[in-house]
Design a protein around this motif. Structure first.
Motif, PDB file in Angstrom:
ATOM      1  N   LEU A 320      92.124  19.239 166.176  1.00 51.01           N
ATOM      2  CA  LEU A 320      91.746  18.265 165.164  1.00 51.01           C
ATOM      3  C   LEU A 320      92.885  18.054 164.161  1.00 51.01           C
ATOM      4  CD1 LEU A 320      89.666  16.424 163.801  1.00 51.01           C
ATOM      5  CD2 LEU A 320      88.831  18.429 162.543  1.00 51.01           C
ATOM      6  N   VAL A 321      93.482  19.127 163.709  1.00 46.56           N
ATOM      7  CA  VAL A 321      94.598  19.034 162.765  1.00 46.56           C
ATOM      8  C   VAL A 321      95.790  18.342 163.428  1.00 46.56           C
ATOM      9  CG1 VAL A 321      96.206  20.353 161.324  1.00 46.56           C
ATOM     10  CG2 VAL A 321      93.811  21.057 161.494  1.00 46.56           C
ATOM     11  N   GLN A 322      96.017  18.645 164.698  1.00 42.98           N
ATOM     12  CA  GLN A 322      97.113  17.995 165.428  1.00 42.98           C
ATOM     13  C   GLN A 322      96.937  16.481 165.446  1.00 42.98           C
ATOM     14  OE1 GLN A 322      96.832  19.955 169.218  1.00 42.98           O
ATOM     15  NE2 GLN A 322      97.681  21.894 168.457  1.00 42.98           N
ATOM     16  N   GLU A 323      95.720  16.042 165.720  1.00 39.97           N
ATOM     17  CA  GLU A 323      95.454  14.605 165.808  1.00 39.97           C
ATOM     18  C   GLU A 323      95.556  13.937 164.439  1.00 39.97           C
ATOM     19  OE1 GLU A 323      91.876  11.556 167.249  1.00 39.97           O
ATOM     20  OE2 GLU A 323      91.671  13.715 167.537  1.00 39.97           O
ATOM     21  N   GLU A 324      95.039  14.585 163.421  1.00 39.10           N
ATOM     22  CA  GLU A 324      95.009  13.989 162.088  1.00 39.10           C
ATOM     23  C   GLU A 324      96.405  13.873 161.468  1.00 39.10           C
ATOM     24  OE1 GLU A 324      92.455  12.919 160.015  1.00 39.10           O
ATOM     25  OE2 GLU A 324      90.994  13.075 161.629  1.00 39.10           O
ATOM     26  N   ASN A 325      97.351  14.702 161.945  1.00 40.17           N
ATOM     27  CA  ASN A 325      98.659  14.781 161.286  1.00 40.17           C
ATOM     28  C   ASN A 325      99.823  14.379 162.174  1.00 40.17           C
ATOM     29  OD1 ASN A 325      98.098  16.285 158.509  1.00 40.17           O
ATOM     30  ND2 ASN A 325      96.783  17.195 160.073  1.00 40.17           N
ATOM     31  N   THR A 381      95.796  17.832 156.569  1.00 42.39           N
ATOM     32  CA  THR A 381      94.570  17.038 156.691  1.00 42.39           C
ATOM     33  C   THR A 381      93.760  17.505 157.901  1.00 42.39           C
ATOM     34  OG1 THR A 381      95.729  15.135 155.750  1.00 42.39           O
ATOM     35  CG2 THR A 381      93.675  14.695 156.931  1.00 42.39           C
ATOM     36  N   GLY A 382      92.468  17.692 157.700  1.00 43.83           N
ATOM     37  CA  GLY A 382      91.589  18.114 158.795  1.00 43.83           C
ATOM     38  C   GLY A 382      91.442  19.612 158.927  1.00 43.83           C
ATOM     39  N   GLU A 383      92.150  20.384 158.118  1.00 44.05           N
ATOM     40  CA  GLU A 383      92.043  21.846 158.239  1.00 44.05           C
ATOM     41  C   GLU A 383      90.620  22.300 157.936  1.00 44.05           C
ATOM     42  OE1 GLU A 383      95.270  24.705 157.025  1.00 44.05           O
ATOM     43  OE2 GLU A 383      93.810  25.145 155.436  1.00 44.05           O
ATOM     44  N   ARG A 384      90.161  23.269 158.705  1.00 40.01           N
ATOM     45  CA  ARG A 384      88.790  23.778 158.595  1.00 40.01           C
ATOM     46  C   ARG A 384      88.816  25.267 158.906  1.00 40.01           C
ATOM     47  NH1 ARG A 384      86.654  21.670 164.463  1.00 40.01           N
ATOM     48  NH2 ARG A 384      88.669  21.843 165.506  1.00 40.01           N
ATOM     49  N   GLU A 385      87.664  25.890 158.861  1.00 41.96           N
ATOM     50  CA  GLU A 385      87.588  27.332 159.119  1.00 41.96           C
ATOM     51  C   GLU A 385      88.097  27.664 160.517  1.00 41.96           C
ATOM     52  OE1 GLU A 385      84.168  30.826 159.056  1.00 41.96           O
ATOM     53  OE2 GLU A 385      83.905  29.026 157.825  1.00 41.96           O
TER      54      GLU A 385
END
Length: 565
Positions: A320-325, A381-385
């Motif tokens: 998710l972080v890869q895609e968002e950034n 952006t998009g970082e989560r647990e």
């Protein structure tokens, strides 16, 4: 009209740290060298150019008069990635502003400081552009600004970027500055630019602000190394580029022939160099062009000096972080790039390259030639647990496969105006600070420590370790090079000297060692007990039994590996 030959110029280096550029001692960045060369090219007498580091100004207040009295005061500095430093302390914004107040002549500042400053040099910061009370802020190249400012009688300049012809001239004419660095000549490594700019647009990175990659020719880089070598430099790092594999190509595909001209040429003009390392290598290049990448990596490992590190910008293993950034590689793709660098560059001097990756009890007692390093950035952006778990799983997979990483950098983002991260800012980094701290400690304990033991097993010899400071009854030092290991040695030894060290134990990011070879007839109790398998009782027997004609026999310990009698 001001005669440039009559100008007195003071150049202060506040140090830089960028995604593809390093300048905190023992490094000297390209900025002060190029700026000095531009001034000389504009007609300033080299004898009238005074260079100081920010640490010199802190330690010797009399040198502030050089700032005050200069006709032209040039400041270079700026941090766009956070770090911890041993060899020097980057200038804080308040210090830079104070220099502007002190300067009685014309003042101009530049370098990555143009991207912005925060309240301090640290991660999880939101950065704002500021001139910090200087007369001029160069919003493009500080060397071009300095050149034009002198040509315009110190009246002003138009912001512009220098071209490669100017760079070749200025780099040659500014090489003399290294002789004014307080670390000169023995403990100074020159950062070299092969290109700047990037073909990709990751959300947080300032390197794309320089545009698409602009490559120098191999010959121009080699000439600059030769000029620096003639001025006494012996340590070099090809660190100023987003991707060393892309050098001399189209910005994406490797050009092994250009790499060969670059590295072979450096070895010709600097035959007695002591360090030749690199920094950034883009894993996406290895994934997209594996065979050309292997050939280029093979050339690098033939010509470099041992202990080299190719930094990989994975940034996050979370899809998710890869895609968002706009990140470039998946965790599995990065893992494949790690495998390839291990396979081609992970051999040690004294063995065949075919033995790579090499680790374990039978390996030669030297550092591997070239290993990957991993960069991880938090607060994107998009970082989560789950992001923290993805990263830990990736690192664990590297360890489980028997591969080697030279180092793992874990940072929190700095959000700069002009990058996509400006919208998110440092909010996520601040929200996740507690979790980030726990995760970072876990990585150090479960990954870094066993990985370091694999890369640098007990008995590994680290040559030419320069002793830098004392702490807790130990002396700490480092080799020159990319991401050099911090080495702790029992006892307080004379600082500034250079010795060889045999590794005896490992921390998370540092090692313990003893002078090599250790003379058992002069060794201290602390030095003897640092050797694996030697307890205080055995060390006491060795001390009582002096003098020894040869290394004493100790059951289960190869004492001769560490000592001489």
């Amino acid at each position: 009209m001001i005669d440039p030959a009559e100008l007195d110029v003071t150049l202060v280096d506040g140090y830089v740290d960028e995604p593809a550029h390093f300048g905190v001692p023992p490094y000297i960045s390209t900025y002060p060298r190029n700026a000095a060369g531009a001034l000389v090219d504009a007609g300033v007498d080299p004898a009238n150019v005074t260079y100081h580091t920010i640490d010199e100004l802190r330690e010797d207040k009399s040198k502030w008069s050089d700032v005050a009295d200069a006709d032209l005061f040039v400041y270079v500095g700026g941090m766009t990635v956070p770090g911890k430093y041993v060899g020097g302390t980057p200038a804080e914004p308040d210090e830079v502003r104070e220099m502007a107040w002190v300067a009685e002549g014309t003042s101009v500042m530049g370098g990555p400081v143009r991207f912005g400053v925060g309240e301090e040099n640290a991660g999880a910061q939101e950065m704002e552009r500021s001139d910090l009370d200087f007369d001029f802020l160069a919003m493009a190249d500080i060397e071009a600004a300095a050149y034009d400012l002198v040509n315009n009688g110190l009246e002003g300049f138009e912001d512009r970027y220098r071209d490669n012809d100017e760079l070749d001239r200025w780099a040659a004419k500014g090489a003399f500055v290294v002789e004014q660095h307080p670390n000169y000549p023995d403990y100074l490594i020159c950062e070299m630019e092969t290109s700047r700019g990037c073909a990709y647009r990751c959300s947080f990175c300032t390197e794309p602000m320089y545009g698409d990659p602009a490559f120098r020719s191999a010959e121009s880089v080699v000439r600059e190394v030769g000029n620096l070598y003639d001025h006494g430099a012996r340590h070099f790092r090809l660190g100023r580029q987003a991707d060393i594999l892309a050098f001399g190509g189209d910005g994406e595909a490797p050009n092994p022939d250009a790499i060969r001209r670059l590295y072979g040429g450096i070895r010709e003009v600097a035959p007695d160099l002591e360090t030749l390392h690199l920094d950034n290598m883009n894993p996406v290049t290895i994934v997209d062009y594996p065979e050309k990448s292997k050939e280029a990596i093979r050339v690098i490992a033939e010509h470099n000096t041992a202990g080299d590190t190719a930094a990989f910008g994975l940034e996050s293993a979370d899809p998710l972080v890869q895609e968002e950034n706009n990140l470039l590689v998946t965790a599995e793709e990065c893992l494949e790039a790690v495998r390839i660098v291990n396979e081609v560059g992970g051999w040690r001097p004294g063995e065949s390259p075919a033995d790579a990756p090499s680790w374990g009890g039978d390996t030669p007692d030297r550092l591997p030639k070239l290993l990957p390093g991993i960069n991880l950035v938090h607060g994107l952006t998009g970082e989560r647990e789950e992001t923290f778990e993805h990263n830990k799983q990736f690192l664990q997979s590297v360890l489980d496969e028997g591969l080697m990483l030279r180092r793992i950098n874990i940072r929190q983002v700095m959000a700069f105006e002009g990058t996509d991260m400006a919208e998110t800012g440092a909010d996520l980094a601040n929200d996740h600070k507690k979790q980030f701290k726990q995760y970072k400690q876990e990585v150090r304990e479960t990954i870094d420590n066993p990985m370091l033991n694999r890369v640098v097993p007990p008995g590994t010899i680290l040559e030419d370790v320069t002793l830098e400071y004392h702490q807790d009854g130990k002396t700490f030092g480092r080799q020159l090079g990319t991401y050099s290991l911090l080495v702790g040695i029992p006892g307080e030894r004379e600082l500034g000297q250079t010795i060889d060290v045999a590794v005896t134990d490992h921390g998370y990011r540092s090692v313990t060692g003893i002078p090599h070879p250790l003379d058992v007839n002069d060794a201290t109790m602390d030095e003897l007990t640092a050797i694996p398998g030697i307890g205080s009782s055995t060390a006491g027997d060795i001390l009582v039994g002096r003098p020894h004609d040869s290394a004493p026999s100790v059951e289960g310990v190869n004492l001769g590996k560490f000592t001489r009698s």
